[in-house]
Design an enzyme around this catalytic site. Structure first.
Site, PDB file in Angstrom:
ATOM      1  N   GLU A 196       0.892  -1.249   0.006  1.00 23.80           N
ATOM      2  CA  GLU A 196       0.204  -0.029   0.015  1.00 23.80           C
ATOM      3  C   GLU A 196       1.045   1.295  -0.182  1.00 23.80           C
ATOM      4  O   GLU A 196       0.944   2.008   0.799  1.00 23.80           O
ATOM      5  CB  GLU A 196      -1.048   0.042   1.157  1.00 23.80           C
ATOM      6  CG  GLU A 196      -1.874  -1.118   0.977  1.00 23.80           C
ATOM      7  CD  GLU A 196      -3.431  -1.024   2.018  1.00 23.80           C
ATOM      8  OE1 GLU A 196      -3.193  -0.140   2.978  1.00 23.80           O
ATOM      9  OE2 GLU A 196      -4.251  -1.863   1.533  1.00 23.80           O
ATOM     10  N   GLU A 242      -5.133  -8.481  -0.932  1.00 23.74           N
ATOM     11  CA  GLU A 242      -5.863  -8.387   0.372  1.00 23.74           C
ATOM     12  C   GLU A 242      -7.185  -8.105  -0.072  1.00 23.74           C
ATOM     13  O   GLU A 242      -7.546  -7.214  -1.211  1.00 23.74           O
ATOM     14  CB  GLU A 242      -5.496  -7.128   1.272  1.00 23.74           C
ATOM     15  CG  GLU A 242      -4.009  -7.243   1.898  1.00 23.74           C
ATOM     16  CD  GLU A 242      -3.581  -6.103   2.734  1.00 23.74           C
ATOM     17  OE1 GLU A 242      -4.618  -5.423   3.188  1.00 23.74           O
ATOM     18  OE2 GLU A 242      -2.530  -5.822   2.789  1.00 23.74           O
TER      19      GLU A 242
HETATM   20  O1  AHR Z   1      -5.231  -6.077   6.593  1.00 24.86           O
HETATM   21  C1  AHR Z   1      -5.179  -5.064   7.534  1.00 24.86           C
HETATM   22  C2  AHR Z   1      -4.525  -3.867   6.705  1.00 24.86           C
HETATM   23  O2  AHR Z   1      -5.284  -3.484   5.529  1.00 24.86           O
HETATM   24  C3  AHR Z   1      -3.080  -4.153   6.235  1.00 24.86           C
HETATM   25  O3  AHR Z   1      -2.134  -3.927   7.134  1.00 24.86           O
HETATM   26  C4  AHR Z   1      -3.013  -3.108   5.230  1.00 24.86           C
HETATM   27  O4  AHR Z   1      -2.389  -3.364   4.085  1.00 24.86           O
HETATM   28  C5  AHR Z   1      -4.503  -2.749   4.685  1.00 24.86           C
HETATM   29  O5  AHR Z   1      -4.976  -1.295   4.677  1.00 24.86           O
END
Ligand code: AHR
Length: 520
Positions: free
Chosen positions: A201, A323
């Site tokens: 991110e 994610e």
């Molecule tokens: O999964 C939780 C958080 O969500 C992670 O650390 C981040 O990459 C995302 O914003």
């Protein structure tokens, strides 16, 4: 950036009907056309990957309890968790973050545990991290789990040298400063880690960078990572936040294709970043909105892939959705920085529908990671001291694991398929199908409609199938969940609602259900 107030663009659900074409408004009949003659792409097992961050009780208390714990363990790793994840056949596990990855210095987590420095986990609750779970602990755990590690490298607060040293430490078989250090710490052979994230991110917690700046940094880091591994590395660039198409555009344009194997994408099914709503006691409207966010994945991957195709017509770079999952308010009374939430049939619907989307894009999506494996967000496992429960999401992933490394059978949903709420509608049924190496065909079906069942008819003449069996996961209420008091309220059971007659497979799919069928 404050993760609790960050806003992620929630694109309009315009592409939601991609999975099926509406031709009538009848509510309960759905026709699915399978195209076995067009089956050519393998569904990578890595689509069924997981994620373990140093966040809340994911690592400590979830995976790892320490060698001295009364909870049965192997080298500190919970035996119950190992058994459950082996049954799930998890193909890969991403670690150590997430946002945490860009604050993590891997040398803090090697060597004698009592000598490891403590740090503060600034992203997640400001708790003290004693680094008792580090590189050896994680990679040895992956061996125990029979899964491939996916290491997320620190690009933001680390250096190229630090990341290159990590590659050398875990992958180099010969004599070198880092392989010597690894041997001194008790590991002779390298672990041969293939999957490497280069930042996380980067548009947010990973440094608030522009895509132009990130692309330049990525090129530098990715260049020096090679040369220490027998096998080719699979380097994954930090990807877009949901519908930030410009991120994908710039990174794909600026990074030469010999430096990148995977382009990431993150998308959470969240109602509103400032008002997420409860994990269990949600309304019908909140349920519907969550489903909108989840099904938006279809439009997202289609659009990001179109951009990737522009810069990579030969499909050298894979899309990696590292994610995804539902994100709600934390359970009352728990640390807001720990992201601990219960998991209901709503989560089973997110999982079933999302995995169908990933399967159907098997030609370009080669990896994905549910966030997260244990005690965090849409977890497959929840633990409380010595107790462990399997969530509805666990069961969906277990039922769907028949698709791992099978050949995708393309399909089209051809008849009416509308799930309505007020003036809005979503496709109720999603599906995917595959043929396993042993010749068995599996069809997974998810009906997200919380009130109405669907009659489904699938032409299976070309498959020459004449017997069907299957399992179903459902419950009376979409808010139902497995608790520590009632851990098996929701579990898959034999499904009796499917039959084959005259080359047609007929299925009655109850409301909020996931069914996986096996045809012979
Ligand atoms: O999964 C939780 C958080 O969500 C992670 O650390 C981040 O990459 C995302 O914003």
């Amino acid at each position: 950036m404050n993760l609790f107030t960050k806003t992620k663009k929630l694109g309009f659900v315009a592409g939601l009907l991609v999975a099926g074409t509406l031709t009538s408004l009848a509510q309960d009949k759905v026709e699915i056309k399978l195209n076995p003659n067009e089956a050519k792409h393998t569904i990578s097992r890595h689509i069924y990957g997981h994620f373990a961050e140093h966040l809340g009780r994911s690592i400590y208390g979830g995976f790892y309890v320490g060698e001295d714990s009364k909870i049965p363990n192997t080298n500190g790793i919970r035996n119950d968790v190992v058994a459950a994840l082996r049954t799930l056949k998890i193909p890969n596990l991403r670690w150590p973050g997430g946002c945490f990855a860009d604050t993590y210095h891997w040398k803090d987590g090697i060597g004698p545990k009592e000598k490891r420095p403590t740090i503060v986990n600034t992203w997640w609750g400001g708790v003290t991290e004693n680094n008792s779970f580090g590189t050896h602990d994680f990679l040895n755990m992956c061996e125990l789990l029979g899964t491939e590690p996916y290491l997320a490298g620190n690009l933001a607060t680390g250096t190229p040298q630090e990341l290159v040293d990590w590659v050398q430490y875990v992958n180099f078989a010969g004599e070198s400063p880092m392989s010597k250090l690894r041997r001194e710490n008790g590991r002779e052979k390298p672990w041969n880690v293939t999957y490497w994230g280069v930042g996380n991110e980067a548009w947010g917690c990973g440094g608030n960078m522009t895509p132009e700046y990130y692309s330049d940094l990525y090129r530098k880091y990715a260049t020096f990572m090679t040369g220490w591994s027998n096998d080719k590395l699979f380097r994954i660039a930090s990807g877009a936040n949901s519908s930030d198409y410009n991120w994908t555009e710039v990174v794909m344009k600026n990074v030469p294709k010999n430096l990148i194997e995977g382009m990431a994408l993150h998308h959470y099914s969240v109602i509103d970043w400032n008002k997420k709503g409860p994990a269990t006691d949600f309304t019908e409207q909140q349920y519907f909105t969550t489903m909108q966010r989840a099904l938006f994945m279809e439009e997202l991957v289609t659009k990001h892939l179109a951009i990737m195709d522009k810069y990579d017509p030969q499909h050298k770079v894979a899309l990696v959705v590292d994610e995804w999952g539902g994100w709600y308010d934390v359970e009352p009374g728990t640390n807001p920085g720990f992201l601990y939430q219960q998991n209901t049939i709503r989560d089973a619907m997110i999982a079933g529908a999302t995995l169908n989307i990933f399967n159907n894009h098997a030609n370009r999506i080669k990896m994905a990671n549910l966030a997260q494996a244990i005690n965090v967000l849409q977890a497959v496992i929840l633990t409380k001291e010595e107790k462990m429960i399997l969530t509805p999401t666990y069961h969906v992933m277990e039922m769907y694991n028949v698709h791992q490394d099978a050949t995708l059978i393309p399909l089209k949903i051809e008849a009416a398929n509308e799930y309505k709420m007020g003036n809005e509608s979503l496709p109720a049924v999603s599906a995917s199908a595959s043929k396993a190496k042993n010749g068995l065909v599996h069809i997974s079906l998810t009906n997200i409609d919380h009130k109405n069942s669907r009659e489904i008819s699938i032409d299976v003449k070309d498959l020459k199938a004449n017997a069907v069996s299957g399992r179903i996961l459902t419950s009376k209420k979409v808010q139902d969940y497995n608790s520590f008091e009632n851990p098996t309220l929701i579990k898959p059971v034999a499904f009796k609602g499917a039959s084959i007659k005259g080359g047609k497979l007929n299925v009655k799919l109850p409301p909020v259900s996931v069914v996986v069928l096996e045809l012979k």
